[in-house]
Design an enzyme around this catalytic site. Structure first.
Site, PDB file in Angstrom:
ATOM      1  N   GLU A   1      28.177 -29.437 -10.133  1.00 10.94           N
ATOM      2  CA  GLU A   1      27.605 -28.871  -8.724  1.00 10.94           C
ATOM      3  C   GLU A   1      27.588 -30.022  -7.847  1.00 10.94           C
ATOM      4  O   GLU A   1      26.350 -30.367  -7.281  1.00 10.94           O
ATOM      5  CB  GLU A   1      26.181 -28.467  -9.230  1.00 10.94           C
TER       6      GLU A   1
ATOM      7  N   GLU B   1      28.282 -20.992 -15.271  1.00  8.41           N
ATOM      8  CA  GLU B   1      26.956 -21.298 -15.797  1.00  8.41           C
ATOM      9  C   GLU B   1      25.884 -20.074 -15.350  1.00  8.41           C
ATOM     10  O   GLU B   1      25.986 -19.832 -14.336  1.00  8.41           O
ATOM     11  CB  GLU B   1      26.493 -22.448 -15.313  1.00  8.41           C
TER      12      GLU B   1
HETATM   13  O1  AHR Z   1      19.401 -27.042 -15.512  1.00  7.50           O
HETATM   14  C1  AHR Z   1      20.661 -27.401 -16.136  1.00  7.50           C
HETATM   15  C2  AHR Z   1      21.514 -27.553 -15.013  1.00  7.50           C
HETATM   16  O2  AHR Z   1      21.887 -26.333 -14.014  1.00  7.50           O
HETATM   17  C3  AHR Z   1      22.775 -27.851 -15.454  1.00  7.50           C
HETATM   18  O3  AHR Z   1      23.068 -29.375 -15.975  1.00  7.50           O
HETATM   19  C4  AHR Z   1      23.457 -28.069 -13.930  1.00  7.50           C
HETATM   20  O4  AHR Z   1      24.775 -27.773 -14.040  1.00  7.50           O
HETATM   21  C5  AHR Z   1      22.840 -26.896 -13.213  1.00  7.50           C
HETATM   22  O5  AHR Z   1      22.002 -27.403 -12.152  1.00  7.50           O
END
Ligand code: AHR
Length: 497
Positions: free
Chosen positions: A168, A282
């Site tokens: 990100e 994710e």
């Molecule tokens: O909260 C975990 C994080 O969420 C991950 O490492 C990231 O990719 C996202 O911001």
């Protein structure tokens, strides 16, 4: 309510990778999670055999690794070969021992039977370091890194097909965050170098639903990209751990499709929707609890920023709310299977994962059984279906505002390799059973596999199993057959299977 299914009209065939997962070097996901060499339950590679078995049961198709934020200051060369070098992980502010690296990860994927998917460091990393990683994994023997892999005892290339440039890097919290201009240049050069190493790789890069970011990214890199990555956590409690209750979670089910719709629109407008697919790599209802790290002001003591992470391990918090939401999102992925080719539940082990580990065993949380239902009981051909008289229910969202949401969430499927139909039905009502009339030209026995729990707050824990898949035999199908759906239920109705 009346459901109509058109067995002749296909929306598409979903890729099994929409049921993918993610595991990160965070808290107990790797160390003390899937990798626990000192535990008698682990095998010769230090991998928890009970965890491997649970992963195989839900047919994990792809496993994204090693991060997540972790990757943005991770240097893969420190974690292969004999001289592993521990480093201070600046993303999560802990020491990473580097005893679990690329070779251990590939062994994990082989034992699960899943595709590896490596997210590379575009934070402090370079195009060269990322492409060196591809050399290590995918070249036969050419150059120093393939030879290093061979020297490390892995003679054959790993052929890792899926790679992500960065995580990100748009976020201020990310180590090595970038502007849209910087990002588009880095992704272009990194992708070019990776493709020069192995043109068979499929590449993605971090994106979000921001037009400027994505237009710059796609203008510079579309020719190298096969995917575009987006992430979403709806109950964003990483700083507060204040869980949305069941009703508020039902309100969140109104927000499960907007990211896909926005990115689909952009890809279509840029005439890229036939070349680039969405990797929702994710996602989870709940954000992970890690206070005072994704903030400008960092926690000063471990009590401020490290010890609170243990609260992610509270199994009582993973209830039917999580299960119902997860099923609604899997329905969205099925309905958008023409543009979404991969999705990764974040994460699979511990934290907010569907498998919880403790020294003597594992707990299969409510969300695990949702994946079991979708992977093992649903079909792969998504059909057109509609419910003309869908009931609506009023719920209060997390800030107390009233919202309307459909009571049922339904996806109908057929099987590309066999007869029969499978219909995912989610009853979001907290307390009311609902009757659903199913209209479809077919025949055969009807069975409903489902989870519901005694209440919305039911959960699984050590020596406590309140949620498990049950089966109800419903006799021979006749068109217009009416089926009763329990409250807060996730089910798959199989007809003629
Ligand atoms: O909260 C975990 C994080 O969420 C991950 O490492 C990231 O990719 C996202 O911001």
């Amino acid at each position: 309510m009346k459901l109509y299914i058109n067995g002749q009209r296909k929306i598409g065939t979903r890729d099994s990778m929409i049921y993918g997962h993610f595991i990160e070097h965070f808290h107990r996901q790797i160390y003390g999670g899937v990798y626990d060499p000192d535990n008698p339950l682990s095998d010769e590679d230090g991998l928890r055999m009970d965890v491997l078995e649970a992963m195989r049961k839900i047919k994990v198709p792809i496993l994204r690794w090693p991060g997540g934020c972790f990757v943005s200051s991770y240097h893969w060369k420190d974690a292969v070969g004999d001289n592993r070098r521990p480093f201070f992980d600046k993303a999560w502010r802990v020491e990473e021992p580097n005893s679990f690296g690329t070779d251990e990860y590939i062994r994990l994927c082989r034992k699960i039977g899943c595709e590896p998917y490596i997210c590379a460091n575009a934070g402090t990393g370079t195009a060269e370091e990322m492409s060196d990683w591809v050399e290590y994994c995918n070249l036969e023997y050419e150059g120093r890194y393939a030879k290093w892999r061979i020297a490390n005892g892995c003679p054959k290339p790993y052929k890792v097909k899926y790679w992500s440039v960065g995580n990100e890097n748009y976020g201020f919290w990310e180590i090595g965050a970038k502007s849209a201009e910087e990002w588009s240049r880095l992704v272009a050069e990194s992708s070019k170098m990776i493709k020069h190493v192995d043109p068979d790789t499929e590449l993605t890069a971090a994106a979000l639903t921001d037009l400027d970011w994505n237009i710059k990214l796609l203008k510079s890199s579309a020719q190298f990209l096969d995917w575009i990555s987006i992430h979403e956590y709806w109950d964003g409690i990483h700083q507060t751990n204040d869980y949305a209750d069941y009703e508020a979670v039902m309100a969140y089910t109104n927000q499960t499709e907007h990211s896909i719709a926005e990115v689909r629109g952009l890809l279509t407008a840029m005439k890229l929707d036939k070349k680039i697919k969405i990797a929702f790599d994710e996602w989870n209802l709940r954000g992970w609890y890690h206070p005072n790290v994704h903030t400008v002001e960092q926690g000063r003591t471990k009590k401020d920023y490290l010890y609170p992470r243990d609260k992610n391990d509270d199994n009582s918090k993973y209830t039917m709310a999580d299960a119902v939401f997860t099923a609604c999102f899997l329905n969205v992925l099925n309905r958008n299977c023409d543009i979404v080719g991969m999705a990764n539940f974040a994460p699979i082990v511990n934290t907010r994962g569907c498998i919880y580990t403790y020294k003597e065993g594992i707990v299969l949380r409510s969300t695990y059984h949702v994946f079991d239902l979708y992977v093992n009981y649903m079909g792969d051909v998504v059909l057109d279906s509609w419910c003309g008289d869908m009931e609506m229910m009023c719920v209060r969202n997390k800030v107390g505002e009233p919202e309307e949401t459909a009571v049922l969430d339904i996806v109908a499927t057929a099987f590309s390799g066999q007869a029969g139909y499978a219909v995912a039905v989610v009853n979001k009502s907290e307390a009311e059973a609902k009757k659903l009339e199913i209209n479809l030209e077919t025949s055969g026995d009807v069975r409903m596999y489902y989870i519901s729990g005694e209440s919305t707050e039911s959960y699984n824990d050590i020596d406590r199993e309140e949620i498990a898949i049950e089966c109800e035999e419903l006799g021979t199908y006749i068109p217009g057959m009416e089926i009763t759906l329990k409250p807060h239920m996730v089910g798959v109705i199989q007809i003629g299977v």
